[in-house]
Design an enzyme around this catalytic site. Structure first.
Site, PDB file in Angstrom:
ATOM      1  N   LYS A  71       0.661  -1.452  -0.033  1.00 38.90           N
ATOM      2  CA  LYS A  71       0.072  -0.068  -0.095  1.00 38.90           C
ATOM      3  C   LYS A  71       0.798   1.314   0.015  1.00 38.90           C
ATOM      4  CE  LYS A  71      -4.005  -1.859   2.281  1.00 38.90           C
ATOM      5  NZ  LYS A  71      -5.266  -1.749   3.345  1.00 38.90           N
ATOM      6  N   ASN A  92      -4.902   2.052  -1.899  1.00 43.97           N
ATOM      7  CA  ASN A  92      -5.360   0.560  -1.984  1.00 43.97           C
ATOM      8  C   ASN A  92      -6.015   0.234  -3.356  1.00 43.97           C
ATOM      9  OD1 ASN A  92      -7.778   1.609  -1.357  1.00 43.97           O
ATOM     10  ND2 ASN A  92      -8.272   0.158  -0.172  1.00 43.97           N
ATOM     11  N   SER A 131      -3.654   2.515  15.470  1.00 46.80           N
ATOM     12  CA  SER A 131      -2.946   3.723  14.513  1.00 46.80           C
ATOM     13  C   SER A 131      -2.456   3.149  13.169  1.00 46.80           C
ATOM     14  CB  SER A 131      -1.940   4.330  15.384  1.00 46.80           C
ATOM     15  OG  SER A 131      -2.707   5.118  16.485  1.00 46.80           O
ATOM     16  N   GLY A 133      -2.735   1.169   9.201  1.00 49.46           N
ATOM     17  CA  GLY A 133      -3.345   1.574   8.106  1.00 49.46           C
ATOM     18  C   GLY A 133      -4.753   1.851   8.082  1.00 49.46           C
ATOM     19  N   ALA A 134      -5.532   0.998   8.635  1.00 50.66           N
ATOM     20  CA  ALA A 134      -6.799   1.050   8.717  1.00 50.66           C
ATOM     21  C   ALA A 134      -7.325   2.143   9.530  1.00 50.66           C
ATOM     22  CB  ALA A 134      -7.446  -0.089   9.324  1.00 50.66           C
ATOM     23  N   ARG A 159       3.667   5.750  17.166  1.00 49.10           N
ATOM     24  CA  ARG A 159       2.583   5.457  16.193  1.00 49.10           C
ATOM     25  C   ARG A 159       1.443   6.407  16.024  1.00 49.10           C
ATOM     26  NH1 ARG A 159       1.420   0.539  12.148  1.00 49.10           N
ATOM     27  NH2 ARG A 159       1.081  -0.813  14.105  1.00 49.10           N
TER      28      ARG A 159
END
Ligand SMILES: NC(=O)c1ccc[n+]([C@@H]2O[C@H](COP(=O)([O-])OP(=O)(O)OC[C@H]3O[C@@H](n4cnc5c(N)ncnc54)[C@H](OP(=O)(O)O)[C@@H]3O)[C@@H](O)[C@H]2O)c1
Length: 282
Positions: A71, A92, A131, A133-134, A159
């Site tokens: 990604k 994505n 925290s 990617g989603a 992060r």
């Protein structure tokens, strides 16, 4: 459906990618829309990504989904990014427009579309667990949708703080970090609680560390986990009288958005949801 000698092709590139349900959903939706398109699922290791993208260009694929681990790595291989993908630093979904490859991110848009079936995020106070990617994709889209505040709850401070800084500085939404230790007590002013961690993936008994007694019945509780869809958090929230959203809605809506980006046609979301449930045997 008319068959042509050459079909339009889109694909998913990732590793590991076996078991990804998107192909099944997309191909059912192509048939339902009368489109003679194909969707391929392709196992591509990280060190072959550049060759794979060159291959997509050479073979004139109409677009592609990119999943773990591509990604972020795919970005320098593209010609341009949507504003949301630029903010998230992750892509994505790619569309070919002539000779150009355009990067988009549908993760957060799929979530927000699913959330809108229960409430408008504008003006709402939202707590996001995680925290990665989603979480990043969801937080950016909620910020762009006018959320009043986004509280990031994360185990790893660095992060979490990176995401909070992105939200405050670039997305211009009020955000603060809660360092996640022990059970998170949901503050009374929060309207929506989202589990955007991987806790619960493949384990219906996995407990997200949240104090269940703080799940008020006015809360909307959402989980990104789609397999299994009825996670422990979702069951606990229902037991407390909350309205809930499982991860299937986010996944279906992402596919709906990707389908429209590539084909220009609105697919039937019911066909996609049914296909997903059939694929996952639920
Ligand atoms: N429904 C959908 O359409 C959809 C779409 C995309 C992703 N997903 C799902 O979303 C999940 C997350 O994906 P991702 O790409 O964001 O993963 P990721 O980048 O690896 O991030 C995972 C996050 O979960 C946190 N986490 C993991 N285990 C934890 C634990 N035991 N306690 C506290 N925090 C924990 C991590 O915290 P640290 O930062 O402290 O490590 C991190 O913030 C995956 O299960 C994926 O399947 C669903």
């Amino acid at each position: 459906m008319p068959h042509q000698a050459l079909q339009e092709i889109v694909c998913c590139l990732g590793q590991p990618v076996a078991g990804n349900p998107t192909q099944y959903m997309m191909e059912k939706a192509f048939v339902a829309a009368g489109l003679d398109w194909r969707y391929l699922t392709l196992e591509v290791p990280a060190d072959k990504l550049t060759d794979a993208v060159r291959g997509l260009r050479a073979m004139g694929f109409r677009g592609a989904n990119f999943t773990i681990p591509h990604k972020v790595a795919v970005i320098p291989l593209l010609d341009s990014l949507s504003p949301a993908a630029e903010l998230m630093g992750a892509v994505n979904c790619v569309k070919r427009d002539g000779a150009k490859l355009l990067g988009e991110n549908t993760d957060g848009k799929g979530f927000v579309q699913s959330l809108r079936s229960l409430l408008d995020p504008s003006g709402k106070r939202i707590a996001i667990l995680g925290s990665g990617g989603a979480a990043r994709a969801i937080a950016v889209e909620l910020g762009l949708s006018g959320a009043a505040e986004i509280v990031i709850v994360n185990r790893t401070v660095g992060r979490g703080q990176d995401l909070v800084s992105l939200l405050n500085d670039k997305v211009k939404v009020n955000s603060r970090l809660v360092h996640w230790k022990g059970d998170f007590e949901v503050p009374a002013e929060i309207d929506v609680l989202i589990n955007a961690t991987s806790i619960g993936l493949g384990d219906a008994q996995a407990q997200v560390p949240v104090d269940v007694a703080t799940l008020r019945n006015e809360l909307v509780v959402a989980d990104v986990i789609f397999n299994p869809p009825r996670t422990k958090l979702i069951r606990d929230a229902e037991g407390r009288g909350c309205r809930t959203l499982d991860g299937l809605g986010m996944l279906v809506n992402q596919a709906v958005i990707g389908f429209k980006i590539w084909t220009g046609v609105d697919p039937d979301p019911e066909v996609m949801r049914d296909a997903l449930e059939e694929f996952l045997n639920i």
